[in-house]
Design a protein around this motif. Sequence first.
Motif, PDB file in Angstrom:
ATOM      1  N   THR A  33     -41.387 -74.856   4.848  1.00  0.00           N
ATOM      2  CA  THR A  33     -42.318 -74.508   4.619  1.00  0.00           C
ATOM      3  C   THR A  33     -42.834 -74.086   3.240  1.00  0.00           C
ATOM      4  O   THR A  33     -41.432 -73.716   2.642  1.00  0.00           O
ATOM      5  N   GLN A  34     -43.020 -74.297   2.529  1.00  0.00           N
ATOM      6  CA  GLN A  34     -43.231 -73.650   0.784  1.00  0.00           C
ATOM      7  C   GLN A  34     -44.331 -72.469   0.780  1.00  0.00           C
ATOM      8  O   GLN A  34     -44.646 -72.186   0.099  1.00  0.00           O
ATOM      9  N   GLU A  36     -47.198 -72.965   1.001  1.00  0.00           N
ATOM     10  CA  GLU A  36     -48.724 -73.282   0.584  1.00  0.00           C
ATOM     11  C   GLU A  36     -50.395 -73.253   1.011  1.00  0.00           C
ATOM     12  O   GLU A  36     -49.748 -73.774   2.100  1.00  0.00           O
ATOM     13  N   PRO A  37     -50.571 -73.889   0.191  1.00  0.00           N
ATOM     14  CA  PRO A  37     -52.840 -73.793   0.780  1.00  0.00           C
ATOM     15  C   PRO A  37     -52.107 -74.996   1.169  1.00  0.00           C
ATOM     16  O   PRO A  37     -52.895 -74.924   2.418  1.00  0.00           O
ATOM     17  N   VAL A  38     -52.004 -76.288   1.299  1.00  0.00           N
ATOM     18  CA  VAL A  38     -51.783 -77.231   1.750  1.00  0.00           C
ATOM     19  C   VAL A  38     -51.346 -77.762   3.032  1.00  0.00           C
ATOM     20  O   VAL A  38     -51.442 -78.344   4.282  1.00  0.00           O
ATOM     21  N   GLU A  39     -50.053 -76.976   3.923  1.00  0.00           N
ATOM     22  CA  GLU A  39     -49.738 -75.777   4.886  1.00  0.00           C
ATOM     23  C   GLU A  39     -50.603 -75.222   5.439  1.00  0.00           C
ATOM     24  O   GLU A  39     -50.076 -74.845   6.297  1.00  0.00           O
ATOM     25  N   GLY A  40     -51.296 -74.325   5.402  1.00  0.00           N
ATOM     26  CA  GLY A  40     -52.554 -73.664   5.338  1.00  0.00           C
ATOM     27  C   GLY A  40     -52.097 -72.596   6.362  1.00  0.00           C
ATOM     28  O   GLY A  40     -53.088 -71.184   6.091  1.00  0.00           O
ATOM     29  N   TYR A  41     -51.546 -71.546   4.445  1.00  0.00           N
ATOM     30  CA  TYR A  41     -51.542 -70.288   4.492  1.00  0.00           C
ATOM     31  C   TYR A  41     -52.681 -70.559   3.224  1.00  0.00           C
ATOM     32  O   TYR A  41     -52.966 -70.318   2.144  1.00  0.00           O
ATOM     33  N   THR A  42     -52.691 -68.876   3.129  1.00  0.00           N
ATOM     34  CA  THR A  42     -54.024 -68.308   2.726  1.00  0.00           C
ATOM     35  C   THR A  42     -53.747 -66.776   2.461  1.00  0.00           C
ATOM     36  O   THR A  42     -52.701 -66.359   3.280  1.00  0.00           O
ATOM     37  N   THR A  65     -48.854 -65.161  -4.433  1.00  0.00           N
ATOM     38  CA  THR A  65     -48.765 -66.337  -5.337  1.00  0.00           C
ATOM     39  C   THR A  65     -47.658 -65.480  -6.684  1.00  0.00           C
ATOM     40  O   THR A  65     -48.253 -64.301  -7.043  1.00  0.00           O
ATOM     41  N   GLN A  73     -47.096 -69.613  -3.905  1.00  0.00           N
ATOM     42  CA  GLN A  73     -47.384 -68.912  -2.772  1.00  0.00           C
ATOM     43  C   GLN A  73     -45.732 -68.315  -2.360  1.00  0.00           C
ATOM     44  O   GLN A  73     -44.875 -69.146  -2.406  1.00  0.00           O
TER      45      GLN A  73
END
Length: 203
Positions: A33-34, A36-42, A65, A73
């Motif tokens: 995982t990175q 990042e938002p594209v992975e569903g992280y906020t 961030t 992130q």
Amino acid sequence: LYLKQFLRALGLPTIALVAFTSAFAAPTNIFFTQFEPVEGYTTASNLVGQAGWLGYGSGGNGIVTNFIVGQGQQAYIGYSAPGAGGDQLVAWQPLNFSPLAASQPIVKFSVLMSIVDSTTENFDNFRWSVYNTQVDRLFSLDFDNYYTNVNYLLDGTNGLVATGVSFAPGSNYALLVSMNFAANRWSATLNDALLATNQLITT
């Protein structure tokens, strides 16, 4: 403790767990995982509860961030203390992978991490621990933010073993843990410093 990517050119992302059939075989990504938002992280929620992350205990955790500059992130634990009567927070990503059954006995874990110094008199220990699917702790790497040294802990023991390696709070470090489940041995490096070699995964 902030976590993010390292060795981007080699394709090893933020938190990466990679398995090999041998030291020279093509890798299989078990988890990466990175954050990042594209992975569903906020950044609006705790890390625990996002994208499959589980937790035990209480205390600060979440997504920020650019705390590791230029890396988008990051996830963090710490900052705020555990709740009343608590003394720890554990966060983990559950995996259902058996290296030997999958004929991929060599597993490597990698992460870019940074431990930020305390602004009070309250210093913490941060640990990376490896568990099996029966939730037995196999071994841990311990980062002591008071003495700024790195130790390890094997299963079946209560004593920390000094690695002789120190870290500087606020600096970024590439941690790599290599595990050979067929040989029941693990090794670890922090940047270019050797933390442990040929230690037992389980005693």
